[in-house]
Design a protein around this motif. Structure first.
Motif, short mmCIF file in Angstrom:
data_model
loop_
_atom_site.label_atom_id
_atom_site.label_comp_id
_atom_site.label_asym_id
_atom_site.label_seq_id
_atom_site.Cartn_x
_atom_site.Cartn_y
_atom_site.Cartn_z
N ALA A 170 33.51 35.61 55.61
CA ALA A 170 32.87 36.29 56.74
C ALA A 170 31.48 36.76 56.36
O ALA A 170 30.52 36.63 57.13
N ALA A 171 31.33 37.33 55.17
CA ALA A 171 30.03 37.83 54.71
C ALA A 171 29.20 36.74 54.04
O ALA A 171 28.03 36.97 53.72
N ARG A 172 29.80 35.57 53.80
CA ARG A 172 29.14 34.45 53.12
C ARG A 172 28.60 34.86 51.76
O ARG A 172 27.43 34.70 51.45
N THR A 173 29.52 35.39 50.95
CA THR A 173 29.16 35.77 49.59
C THR A 173 30.14 35.16 48.60
O THR A 173 31.32 34.96 48.92
N LEU A 174 29.65 34.87 47.42
CA LEU A 174 30.48 34.50 46.27
C LEU A 174 29.91 35.23 45.06
O LEU A 174 28.72 35.09 44.75
N VAL A 175 30.75 36.03 44.42
CA VAL A 175 30.30 36.79 43.24
C VAL A 175 31.33 36.65 42.12
O VAL A 175 32.52 36.53 42.38
N ARG A 176 30.84 36.64 40.90
CA ARG A 176 31.73 36.69 39.75
C ARG A 176 32.37 38.07 39.69
O ARG A 176 31.74 39.08 40.02
N SER A 177 33.61 38.11 39.28
CA SER A 177 34.29 39.40 39.14
C SER A 177 33.67 40.21 38.02
O SER A 177 33.16 39.66 37.03
N ALA A 178 33.73 41.54 38.17
CA ALA A 178 33.16 42.43 37.15
C ALA A 178 33.95 42.30 35.85
O ALA A 178 35.16 42.12 35.86
#
Length: 356
Positions: free
Chosen positions: A263-271
């Motif tokens: 929905a937000a169009r994000t992909l991030v590596r986990s902390a």
């Protein structure tokens, strides 16, 4: 290519908009059994001829491609008829009611040598494309587990239509409410699972009873687990009550883990904590903030380039589908992928029907 749309409900406008945007496709006709529906659609989209019958439309308009956006219990008959008339076909999800119907459509496509596509659009959303690149680069290593969530807002326009009409076509689906979205959920994960896949599922109704037997028989919360022969597992949630309404996926790998928000169009590596003690707990939040900021900057750039609209992912998928028709590209959604999704949906429906 000359294109026609079968079914003039709400999603038909999304298809029409993207067809007008991709180039190489000329939307010239539409048909619907309800005259008022197709007449209004033709008024909204100049140059579209209105028809009441698909076969008549195909012949009269000399169509090359047909988009079928009718309820799924009509897909086998309409898709096979269109291909036998010489058209390539792009189907809305659910592809068919079950794996048997899916096989019939795919076999017809092979026999007629026509292209068949399906609107598994979220694999072509920005984070989905990024994940595909990460997997190709082996950035995550081997996938260990996937957790996926999909929210279903019963208070939205579509949810209210389903809940307000016990005769709505969603109530005729084998998996009821869940069947309408499981294609979206499973299309994102089947590529990580090797056959055979073990399926477990349970569902319940969380909303209060309405007094209507048809509505009250429909669960609104689903949980399922999948286990592939390669050891990869998937846990899934389809929820009508969890807030905020989410559409997310977390992929755990042996080298790294990423979190996707469609929905937000994000992909991030986990902390991860790389420094010791309290100092190590201080930095991850700032690192994650920077990663989200980079996603925000990219999305802002896409917005400025008019590549951030609601159906951008459908536009990418349709470009691939029409490229496959032209012979420039591979099928964006392979037949084997479509059949595996249908088989898993059958498995979930069967699991829900098992005695507790």
């Amino acid at each position: 290519m000359r294109v026609g749309i079968v079914g003039c409900g709400k999603i038909a406008d999304g298809h029409a908009e993207q067809l007008r945007a991709i180039g190489g496709a000329d939307l010239v006709a539409a048909c619907d059994r309800e005259p008022l529906m197709v007449e209004r659609f033709a008024q909204r989209w100049n140059g579209v001829a209105a028809h009441a019958d698909m076969a008549e439309m195909v012949r009269a308009e000399r169509l090359d491609v047909v988009h079928i956006v009718t309820p799924p219990d009509s897909h086998v008959q309409l898709a096979c008829q269109a291909m036998e008339l010489g058209c390539h076909v792009f189907l809305e999800k659910p592809f068919a009611l079950d794996a048997a119907g899916t096989r019939r459509i795919l076999e017809c496509a092979q026999a007629t040598r026509r292209k068949i596509g399906v609107n598994y659009l979220y694999n072509f959303e920005t984070p989905g494309l990024q994940l595909r690149d990460l997997m190709a680069e082996r950035t995550l290593g081997d996938v260990v587990h996937i957790d996926t969530t999909y929210g279903y807002n019963l208070g939205g326009d579509y949810g209210m239509a389903v809940m307000g009409d016990p005769a709505h076509w969603v109530h005729r689906l084998p998996g009821k409410l869940f069947h309408n979205v499981l294609d979206h959920v499973l299309a994102k994960v089947v590529g990580f699972l090797e056959e055979p896949v073990t399926v477990n599922a349970f569902a319940h109704r969380m909303r209060p009873a309405s007094g209507d037997p048809a509505l009250d028989a429909m669960p609104d919360e689903l949980r399922f687990t999948l286990s592939g022969a390669n050891g990869v597992t998937v846990s899934g949630m389809v929820s009508s009550h969890a807030r905020p309404v989410s559409h997310t996926m977390k992929v755990y790998g042996t080298r790294d883990t990423v979190e996707l928000d469609y929905a937000a169009r994000t992909l991030v590596r986990s902390a991860r904590q790389d420094q010791p003690s309290s100092l190590g707990r201080l930095f991850p939040a700032w690192v994650q903030s920077l990663r989200f900021a980079r996603n925000g900057a990219r999305n802002t750039g896409d917005f400025m380039r008019n590549q951030f609209h609601y159906f951008q992912c459908m536009r990418v998928l349709l470009r691939g589908f029409y490229g496959a028709i032209d012979g420039r590209d591979e099928d964006p959604v392979p037949h084997a992928h479509i059949l595996r999704v249908a088989t898993l949906i059958d498995g979930i429906v069967e699991a829900l029907e098992r005695p507790a």
